[in-house]
Design an enzyme around this catalytic site. Structure first.
Site, PDB file in Angstrom:
ATOM      1  N   LEU B  64      -5.927  -1.008 -55.531  1.00  0.00           N
ATOM      2  CA  LEU B  64      -6.388  -0.542 -56.833  1.00  0.00           C
ATOM      3  C   LEU B  64      -6.533  -1.708 -57.802  1.00  0.00           C
ATOM      4  CD1 LEU B  64      -4.076   2.598 -56.952  1.00  0.00           C
ATOM      5  CD2 LEU B  64      -6.471   2.467 -56.225  1.00  0.00           C
ATOM      6  N   ARG B  65      -6.079  -2.867 -57.378  1.00  0.00           N
ATOM      7  CA  ARG B  65      -6.231  -4.118 -58.135  1.00  0.00           C
ATOM      8  C   ARG B  65      -5.422  -4.194 -59.422  1.00  0.00           C
ATOM      9  NH1 ARG B  65      -7.352  -7.426 -54.159  1.00  0.00           N
ATOM     10  NH2 ARG B  65      -9.555  -7.680 -53.667  1.00  0.00           N
ATOM     11  N   ASP B 306      -8.799   0.677 -46.085  1.00  0.00           N
ATOM     12  CA  ASP B 306      -8.456  -0.714 -46.431  1.00  0.00           C
ATOM     13  C   ASP B 306      -9.287  -1.184 -47.624  1.00  0.00           C
ATOM     14  OD1 ASP B 306      -7.920  -3.863 -44.656  1.00  0.00           O
ATOM     15  OD2 ASP B 306      -6.690  -2.764 -46.086  1.00  0.00           O
TER      16      ASP B 306
END
Lengths: 316, 426, 166
Positions: B64-65, B306
Site C-alpha cells: 500500500l506504500r 504481489d
C-alpha cells in the site's frame, strides 16, 4: 515483442540497435555500401555531401574516446554536423532522466542519435521514445550489443576471406560480459558461417550460450584447431580480481593468444581484436603485431562501415 | 442495511459448489441463501443476472506504500484499487519506510485503513528490526498491535543463526514466519532469470539455485525449529518440487505464487520491457508450467497479486535500472480466472486459491456463503473483456506485464461487512 | 518508334572523340551504362590513360526522398584528376542531374583542366544547364517512357524503350 522497432515499413532499417533479428540482406547491403565508402576514404577529399544539413548527436553515457571518434569522423566525412555529449551517470549525480535528455536533444533538431550506455537495453529505450524521423544507432549498450563493431568485423572477414560459407570462427575470452561477442555471434550465424566457436573458462561463459548457435570450448588449443578467424575479446581489469578469475597471469596462460596457440589454427588464419588491447593479458604482442593480425585494418574499415550505416539510415 | 443480490451464480469455494441462487444480506452478515428470510425488505436490490457471486478475495501480498512511500501510491488510491479488484482482505508486507517493526507504526496503519472503511488490512510484521536480518523484533507486541505473521520480504537473511532464532522465537508464540526464498549472494547483481533470454539480452542473471539454496536452508531450519513457514512467491520448477517433497513429509509449510508468474515467463521481456522486471524474476516457460502444476496439486496454496505500485519514471529506464514490481490488485481476479480457464479448473476450485486457501494460510476462519457468515463478497462478470490500460486502473501503479493486453473478468460490486464499497454501473 | 542501333551510336561517338580529343584524354564512365560504353570506347580509341568508373549515389540530389539505394558500387579513378582532360561518359542524358552529381564527385578527386560530356543518347528534357559535347543521337520520347541500354550474351549493345513512369 518489437523487433519491428529496427525495421520499419517497407523492410527499411530505421534504427540499428542489435544484429539479432536483422535479415542477411540488410547486413550485406551495409557491407556492400561500406565498400564504396572505403574507396572514398582512399582519395584526397574524403568527404561526400550525403548527410549535409543533418545533425548527428553522439550520446555517450559511458566514456569512450575511440568509438566516439570513429563515429565523429564517419559523420563528418558524410558532411553531417556532429555534436558530442558525454553524460556522466553516477547514480549520485543523476539529474535529468535518460528520456528527458533525449527529449531535450530532439527539440534541438537532432536527426540521429549514436548512443553508448552502460546498461543493456538503453538504445532500445531511446529508440522507442524518439520521433519518427530520428534514427538511433547503438554504439554499445551494457553487455547486450555493439552492432557496428560486428559489422566492421564481418567486413574485415569478407575482405580477407572472400565470403562466409566455409569458415570456422573462434571467439575467445570474456563472452559473459561482452556485447561485442553477442553481436559477432548473431552476425556470423546470420551470414551463414557454418562453425562458430566460443572459447573461455566456465565463469566467463553465459548460461545456455550454445542456444545462440555456437560450440563451446574450454580448452583453447582444441578450440583453435583449424579455425580461419580468431576473434580475441578484451578482458576488463575488474574481472580479474573478483570471483570470476584468479589473476591476469592465469588467464593469459590458458586463454591468451600466443604464437604457439595460434599455430593450431590454419596457417592463413586472421587474428582480430575490437580494441583496445591488453597486451600480455588476452593477446601476446608478437601476435598483435604479427603478419596474421588484421587489427589495424579493422579500425580503417570501421569508419567506412559506420559511414554506410549512417548513410543508409538517414535516407530511410 | 438490507441487500438482496438477485439472479446471481453463487460460487462457494469452501463447499466446492456453484449454484444459481439469490442472496440476502442483513446487519453485515449473510441472512439467507435462496429464499428470502421472512419479512425481508431490501434497501437495495442488486441485479446480478449474468454475474458470479463469490466470497471477497483475500490477497496475501499487496503493498500500500504507506508509511513513507507516498510518492509511489497512497493508502486511498490503493484501497480503491483493492475493492475495484474485489479484494476484501489483504496482507500488507512490512517493507514500508520505516519498516513495520514498531507497534506504533502498525497501529497507525490499521487505524488509517479502518478509517477508509474498505478492505480489511492484515499487516505482516517485520521479522527483524529494520528488516536488517540482525535483531529480532518485538513480535508479541507487534502481534497485539495487529500483525498477522512476521516476514522478510527482501532476500533471505544472510545470517542463518538469526534466521533459526527468529523461527524459534516466533514458534514460541505460535506465530507464522513468512519468507521469500532468494539467497542474497547468489542473486547479487542479477535482474533477470539466468537463462537463454538473459544471455541474449546481456542481463545479469539470478540463477534458480538462488531460490533452491535459500529454500533448502529455510526447510531444514523449519524442520529443526518446528516453525510454521509460509513461502512467498515461488518462481522455479525445482523450487516447487522441493516444496512438494517437504509437504509430503508432513511439514507445516504453505506457499504462494504471484498472479503474474502464473502467466508470464522471461520470454515476455522481449526487448527489455521493464514492466517484466519483477522480484522474483520471471523464469522460463518450464518453470512457469511447473508453478501452474503446483497450483493444481496443492503444492502451491494460493495466488496473490504481489501488488507493488511503481511510478512511471522508475520504469522508463534501461531494464537493469528500472524498479522491479507490478500493479496487481485489479488483476488478481481476472488472472486467476484466466488460469482456471486454461488449466480447466472449475470456478469454485480456482477461487479457492484466492479466498479460502489464503485464509487458511493466515489461520483465519474460512469464508463460505452460508447464513451467519460475514458478508465480504465479490460480484463479478466472468465473461466481459477489458483492456488493461493506465486510465482504467485505480491504483497509482500503472505498470504490469499485462499493459495493453486484454483480460476477461471484471468486478461489478464489492461488499465488505454487508456494505457495498465498490459499485459500477453496467 | 524505333530507336537507333546502339552499336552504330558507339561507333559515331568514337569517331567524334577521335577527331576532337587528344591522345591523353581520360574517360570516366557513370555506372552502369556509361561504364559499358566507356570500356568500349577506351578499347576502340586505344587510349593510354586507364579509365575511371563512378557511381554518383553519394552525390545525388534526391537522397532525402528516396534514400540510399542498394547496390552502390565503389567509384574508382585510377589516374590523376589534377590537370586532366576528362570525358564523362553516360548512356542516356535526360534532366542533367546525374551529370551534375558526377561533376561534383570528380571535383572531390582533384581539379581537372576540363570535363566534357559524351552521351550515347540525348533525350532532351534538361532541368539544368548541361549539354553534351559528343552525342550519338537525339531522341524524343514521352516523359513517362525510359530508354535503357542493354548488353546481350555476346556483348552486343542495344537500346530498349520502356513504357510506364519511373
Amino acid at each position: 515483442m518489437n523487433t519491428d522497432l529496427q525495421i520499419g515499413a517497407g523492410g527499411k532499417l530505421q534504427h540499428l540497435l542489435t544484429i539479432e533479428g536483422l535479415p542477411p540482406e540488410i547486413l550485406l547491403q551495409i557491407l556492400d555500401t561500406a565498400r564504396s565508402f572505403v574507396s572514398v576514404t582512399e582519395r584526397e577529399v574524403k568527404k561526400v555531401p550525403l548527410l549535409r544539413g543533418k545533425a548527428i548527436f553522439n550520446l555517450f553515457f559511458e566514456p569512450s574516446t575511440r568509438t566516439r571518434t570513429t563515429f565523429e569522423i564517419a559523420a563528418k566525412r558524410l558532411s553531417a554536423d556532429v555534436v558530442n555529449l558525454n553524460i556522466a551517470t553516477s547514480s549520485q549525480t543523476k539529474g535529468e532522466t535518460l528520456l528527458d535528455t533525449v527529449a531535450n536533444l530532439t527539440a534541438m533538431h537532432a536527426d540521429m542519435f549514436i548512443v553508448r550506455h552502460g546498461e543493456s537495453g538503453a538504445a532500445h529505450l531511446i529508440a522507442r521514445n524518439v520521433g519518427p524521423h530520428i534514427h538511433v544507432i547503438n554504439a554499445g549498450d551494457g553487455r547486450h550489443a555493439h552492432p557496428t563493431q560486428a559489422l566492421l568485423d564481418m567486413f574485415t572477414i569478407r575482405h580477407y576471406k572472400g565470403g562466409f560459407n566455409d569458415l570456422r570462427v573462434a571467439i575467445v575470452g570474456d563472452i559473459l560480459h561482452s556485447r561485442v561477442a553477442r553481436s559477432e555471434i548473431h552476425a556470423l550465424t546470420t551470414l551463414g558461417v557454418p562453425e562458430v566457436r566460443v572459447i573461455g573458462p566456465r565463469t566467463l561463459l553465459p548460461r545456455q550460450v550454445q542456444n545462440l548457435g555456437v560450440q563451446v570450448f574450454h580448452d583453447m588449443e582444441a578450440g583453435l584447431k583449424d579455425v580461419d578467424v580468431v576473434m580475441m575479446l578484451r578482458l576488463q581489469h575488474e574481472r580479474m580480481n573478483g570471483s570470476l578469475l584468479p589473476s591476469a597471469g592465469e588467464f593469459f596462460k590458458s586463454y591468451g593468444l600466443t604464437p604457439e596457440k595460434l599455430a593450431r589454427a590454419k596457417p592463413d588464419a586472421i587474428v582480430m581484436h575490437p580494441g583496445p588491447m591488453n597486451r600480455g593479458v588476452e593477446i601476446d604482442s608478437a601476435v598483435a603485431d604479427g603478419r596474421q593480425s588484421v587489427i589495424l585494418a579493422q579500425v580503417t574499415f570501421g569508419i567506412a562501415v559506420r559511414m554506410a550505416v549512417m548513410g543508409i539510415l538517414a535516407g530511410n | 442495511m438490507y441487500i438482496q443480490i438477485k439472479n446471481g451464480r453463487l460460487i462457494d469455494p469452501a463447499a466446492g459448489s456453484e449454484r444459481a441462487q439469490d442472496l440476502f444480506i442483513a446487519d453485515g452478515r449473510i441472512a439467507a441463501v435462496g429464499a428470502a428470510p421472512p419479512a425481508f425488505k431490501p434497501d437495495r436490490v442488486v441485479n446480478a443476472s449474468g454475474l458470479a457471486v463469490s466470497p471477497g478475495l483475500v490477497d496475501l501480498s499487496a503493498r500500500l506504500r504507506e508509511p513513507g512511500l507516498e510518492y509511489k501510491a497512497t493508502l486511498e488510491s490503493e484501497m480503491q484499487a483493492a475493492v475495484a479488484g474485489g479484494v476484501t482482505s489483504l496482507v500488507c508486507p512490512p517493507d514500508t519506510d520505516p519498516p513495520l517493526d514498531e507497534p506504533g507504526l502498525v497501529e497507525m496503519l490499521k487505524f488509517r485503513a479502518r478509517s477508509l472503511d474498505q478492505a480489511r488490512v492484515y499487516p505482516l510484521g517485520a521479522l527483524t528490526q529494520g528488516l536488517k536480518g540482525e535483531r529480532l523484533t518485538e513480535m508479541a507486541e507487534l502481534h497485539d498491535a495487529g500483525c498477522v505473521a512476521f516476514g522478510q520480504p527482501g532476500t533471505t537473511m544472510t545470517d542463518n543463526q538469526v534466521l533459526m532464532r527468529s523461527m524459534e522465537y516466533a514458534t514460541t508464540f505460535g506465530f507464522a514466519v513468512w519468507l521469500r526464498p532468494q539467497d542474497a549472494t547468489l542473486s547479487h547483481g542479477g535482474v533477470a532469470h539466468d537463462g537463454e533470454v538473459a544471455t541474449r539480452l546481456g542481463l545479469a542473471g539470478i540463477p534458480v539455485c538462488a531460490e533452491t539454496v535459500a529454500l533448502s536452508a529455510i526447510l531444514i531450519l523449519a524442520r529443526e525449529t518446528g516453525a510454521r513457514i509460509h513461502l512467498c512467491r515461488l518462481s522455479s520448477a525445482e523450487g516447487v518440487e522441493m516444496v512438494r517433497q517437504a509437504k509430503r513429509t508432513g511439514m507445516a509449510i504453505t506457499s504462494d505464487v504471484s498472479a503474474h508468474h502464473v502467466h508470464f515467463s522471461d520470454r515476455d521481456i522481449g526487448y527489455f520491457d521493464s514492466n517484466c522486471n519483477l522480484i522474483p524474476p520471471l523464469r522460463d516457460m518450464r518453470d512457469r508450467d511447473a508453478l501452474r502444476v503446483g497450483l493444481i496439486d496443492g503444492t502451491i496454496d494460493a495466488i496473490c497479486s504481489d501488488h507493488t505500485p511503481v511510478d512511471d519514471d522508475a520504469k522508463q529506464l534501461p531494464f537493469a535500472e528500472a524498479e522491479p514490481g507490478a500493479t496487481g490488485l485489479e488483476l488478481l481476479l481476472p488472472l486467476t480466472l484466466k488460469w482456471a480457464r486454461e488449466a480447466r479448473v472449475s470456478l469454485p476450485a480456482a477461487l479457492a486459491r484466492v479466498t479460502t486457501h489464503p485464509l487458511r494460510v493466515l489461520g483465519l476462519p474460512t469464508a463460505s456463503i452460508t447464513p451467519g457468515e460475514i458478508a465480504d463478497l465479490c460480484v463479478f462478470d466472468p465473461e466481459v473483456w477489458w483492456r488493461v490500460e493506465p486510465a482504467v486502473l485505480r491504483s497509482q501503479g500503472k505498470n504490469t506485464p499485462m499493459l495493453g493486453l486484454e483480460l476477461q473478468g471484471r468486478v461489478r460490486y464489492t461488499l465488505i461487512g454487508g456494505r457495498i464499497v465498490f459499485d459500477t454501473p453496467s | 518508334m524505333t530507336l537507333p542501333d546502339a552499336e552504330d551510336l558507339i561507333a559515331k561517338l568514337a569517331e567524334q572523340i577521335r577527331r576532337d580529343a587528344g591522345p591523353r584524354v581520360a574517360l570516366v564512365g557513370i555506372y552502369t551504362g556509361g561504364v559499358w560504353i566507356a570500356e568500349r570506347l577506351h578499347q576502340m580509341l586505344g587510349l593510354s590513360t586507364p579509365m575511371g568508373t563512378i557511381d554518383v549515389a553519394f552525390y545525388r540530389d534526391d537522397y532525402k526522398r528516396t534514400g540510399l539505394r542498394a547496390g552502390v558500387r565503389p567509384s574508382d579513378i585510377p589516374f590523376q584528376v589534377e590537370d586532366a582532360d576528362i570525358i564523362l561518359v553516360d548512356d542516356v542524358l535526360y534532366t542533367g542531374r546525374t551529370i551534375r552529381a558526377a561533376l561534383n564527385e570528380i571535383f572531390d578527386y582533384g581539379r581537372p583542366t576540363s570535363i566534357r560530356l559524351a552521351a550515347l543518347v540525348d533525350r532532351g528534357g534538361r532541368q539544368l544547364p548541361i549539354c553534351p559535347q559528343f552525342v550519338g543521337a537525339e531522341v524524343e520520347i514521352a516523359s513517362d517512357q525510359t530508354i535503357e541500354l542493354r548488353r546481350d550474351q555476346s556483348g552486343r549493345f542495344n537500346l530498349t524503350l520502356i513504357a510506364g513512369s519511373t
